[in-house]
Write a protein that holds these residues in place. Structure first.
Motif, PDB file in Angstrom:
ATOM      1  N   ALA A 122      -0.905   1.006   0.727  1.00  0.00           N
ATOM      2  CA  ALA A 122       0.566   1.024   0.602  1.00  0.00           C
ATOM      3  C   ALA A 122       1.287   1.014   1.556  1.00  0.00           C
ATOM      4  N   CYS A 123       2.060   0.372   1.905  1.00  0.00           N
ATOM      5  CA  CYS A 123       2.724   0.004   3.221  1.00  0.00           C
ATOM      6  C   CYS A 123       3.180  -1.491   2.714  1.00  0.00           C
ATOM      7  N   GLU A 124       1.500  -2.343   2.588  1.00  0.00           N
ATOM      8  CA  GLU A 124       1.611  -4.054   2.544  1.00  0.00           C
ATOM      9  C   GLU A 124       2.797  -3.354   1.538  1.00  0.00           C
ATOM     10  N   ALA A 125       1.920  -2.901   0.398  1.00  0.00           N
ATOM     11  CA  ALA A 125       2.737  -3.391  -1.069  1.00  0.00           C
ATOM     12  C   ALA A 125       4.470  -2.840  -1.212  1.00  0.00           C
ATOM     13  N   PRO A 137       9.569 -12.885   5.882  1.00  0.00           N
ATOM     14  CA  PRO A 137       9.439 -12.593   7.031  1.00  0.00           C
ATOM     15  C   PRO A 137       9.309 -11.156   7.707  1.00  0.00           C
ATOM     16  N   TYR A 138       9.742  -9.969   6.599  1.00  0.00           N
ATOM     17  CA  TYR A 138       9.631  -8.599   6.983  1.00  0.00           C
ATOM     18  C   TYR A 138       7.672  -8.271   6.786  1.00  0.00           C
ATOM     19  N   MET A 139       7.055  -8.723   6.052  1.00  0.00           N
ATOM     20  CA  MET A 139       5.701  -9.006   6.169  1.00  0.00           C
ATOM     21  C   MET A 139       4.815  -9.914   7.320  1.00  0.00           C
ATOM     22  N   GLN A 140       6.181 -10.628   8.499  1.00  0.00           N
ATOM     23  CA  GLN A 140       5.588 -11.144   9.017  1.00  0.00           C
ATOM     24  C   GLN A 140       5.540  -9.986  10.451  1.00  0.00           C
TER      25      GLN A 140
END
Length: 477
Positions: A122-125, A137-140
């Motif tokens: 859920a956090c990644e999605a 950059p926010y996923m990194q």
């Protein structure tokens, strides 16, 4: 355009910070488990090999949670589902260390795995939904907080481990773990079949309860964020309905322009043969299957306690933190290196560092404390950017989507299940089994990467040949 894209920048940044806080707590939850395996085994009266199966059960739960959450989010708002799941996770984490029955403990660990897998998904999605095209950059940063949690976990739990006194261990008493508390020596036989129960002054429930409360706090904040977003959305809808008379419709020219842009966008996407795409997905999934970073994080404390150097539990927890620190530092350095080096160079370089570190650990882990630290630090650096480089490699070779990412995550989770099962019966009596299993996984990754390299190179050669044929002028007679 989604509502996430219509939110103000400040709102999106605050929501992102909330996700980072939640993701940090999820990572800490994982980070505190490894250093407490010995104490949990003592409390439950089971051997280290039996505790190894708990990690496999948790990994299976993570896999189930990641898959099932995808269906759940179709019927329930993501924030509501996430908050509910995290509340359940926080409650279970808070009280799991109070359980005295081994099998009930395994059931709770499975629940922890399911809820953790769903929350991570859920956090990644959610990050992808908020930032869309600007998400890299926010996923990194999200992965950085994962590494930070792995560092903080062992540090937080270290003061609460059962204290122990260094004693000489004779060859005939290797199966006995001696713990001295309040002047009383309690001997616990941990041979996998029987154990002498003891009343130990155990404080490891404290970091678990703190982590559980932080998870519940994060869930409450997610609830507030959801209600605020819903209220803001309703206000925006009311304003939009009051101004409906001045909303212009899309003209015919706009529609033609949009359809033309969509057509150009589709044509710009490279369509690869299905067999080639399927082969890349299978090979990269196989590569991810052999990735062993989480296994090292979990078993490093047990490994350091059972080698001939016999590090204390506090020393093992600190060693795990150093491994994670080097891993996070490696992730930061890899961001710069990725701008200069291609994906294959990054992967081969990291795998070479891993091989060197494993050779160092095989040779010196039983004899030299300095070389043990050096090998562990080197291993942390080598494992740092493997998965990020793998995703970048796939992105440059085929069209990535959520289904492909799900297959990769499934493979990684399965690897976290089967590798512990392979060493579960040997980590206590032969701790180097962890290093040899890691060496096997690293060599398997290298072989798989070579096959991927050959396949992609062959496909690129075909592309060049096709381009030459298309550009070659046609002779007229």
């Amino acid at each position: 355009m989604t509502m996430a894209s219509l939110e103000s920048l400040a709102h999106r940044l605050l929501t992102t910070a909330l996700i980072y806080f939640l993701f940090l707590q999820l990572a800490i939850r994982f980070g505190i488990f490894g250093p407490t395996i010995l104490d949990l085994g003592t409390q439950l009266g089971v051997s280290q090999s039996q505790m190894s199966f708990v990690f496999s059960v948790t990994s299976i739960g993570v896999c189930v949670g990641a898959i099932s959450s995808g269906f759940l989010f179709k019927w329930v708002p993501k924030q509501v589902a996430l908050a509910s799941i995290v509340v359940m996770l926080g409650i279970v984490v808070s009280f799991v260390t109070l359980i005295q029955d081994y099998y009930f403990f395994m059931v709770l660990q499975f629940i922890i795995g399911v809820t953790s897998g769903a929350a991570i998904n859920a956090c990644e999605a959610w990050i992808l939904e908020i930032w869309q095209d600007s998400c890299p950059p926010y996923m990194q940063a999200l992965q950085f907080f994962r590494g930070l949690g792995y560092i903080l976990g062992p540090i937080i739990v270290e003061p609460f481990l059962i204290p122990e006194e260094d004693e000489d261990i004779s060859p005939t008493s290797k199966s006995i773990n001696q713990t001295k508390i309040s002047g009383m020596v309690i001997k616990i036989v941990m041979n996998g079949t029987e154990s002498t129960p003891s009343e130990l002054e155990n404080y490891i429930y404290i970091p678990y309860m703190i982590n559980g409360l932080m998870l519940v706090l994060a869930a409450i904040l997610v609830f507030f964020q959801y209600f605020y977003t819903v209220r803001k959305s309703r206000s925006a809808n009311m304003m939009a309905s009051s101004q409906a008379t001045i909303i212009s419709t899309i003209t015919c020219e706009d529609k033609l322009s949009q359809s033309s842009d969509e057509k150009n966008e589709k044509e710009s996407k490279r369509e690869e043969p299905k067999l080639y795409t399927f082969s890349i997905i299978i090979l990269c999934s196989l590569f991810y299957l052999f990735f062993f970073e989480e296994v090292v994080v979990t078993y490093l404390a047990s490994f350091s306690a059972n080698i001939d150097l016999h590090l204390t539990k506090s020393g093992g927890a600190f060693l795990t933190s150093i491994f994670n620190l080097c891993n996070v530092m490696g992730k930061g350095v890899s961001i710069v290196l990725a701008l200069k080096l291609n994906h294959f160079t990054m992967l081969y370089m990291n795998l070479s560092v891993i091989l060197i570190s494993l050779v160092v650990l095989i040779i010196f882990s039983n004899t030299s404390l300095v070389m043990l630290w050096f090998g562990v630090c080197l291993l942390g650096v080598g494992l740092s950017s493997i998965i990020a480089s793998l995703y970048a490699l796939m992105e440059s070779s085929i069209t990535m989507n959520s289904m492909v990412c799900g297959v990769l995550n499934m493979s990684g989770t399965l690897g976290s299940v089967f590798v512990p099962l392979a060493i579960a019966n040997y980590i206590e009596s032969y701790p180097l089994s962890l290093i040899y299993a890691s060496l096997f996984c690293a060599l398997s990754c290298i072989v798989t990467l070579i096959v991927i390299h050959v396949l992609i190179g062959f496909r690129q050669k075909q592309h060049k040949q096709n381009q030459l044929i298309e550009e070659k002028p046609v002779m007229k007679f």
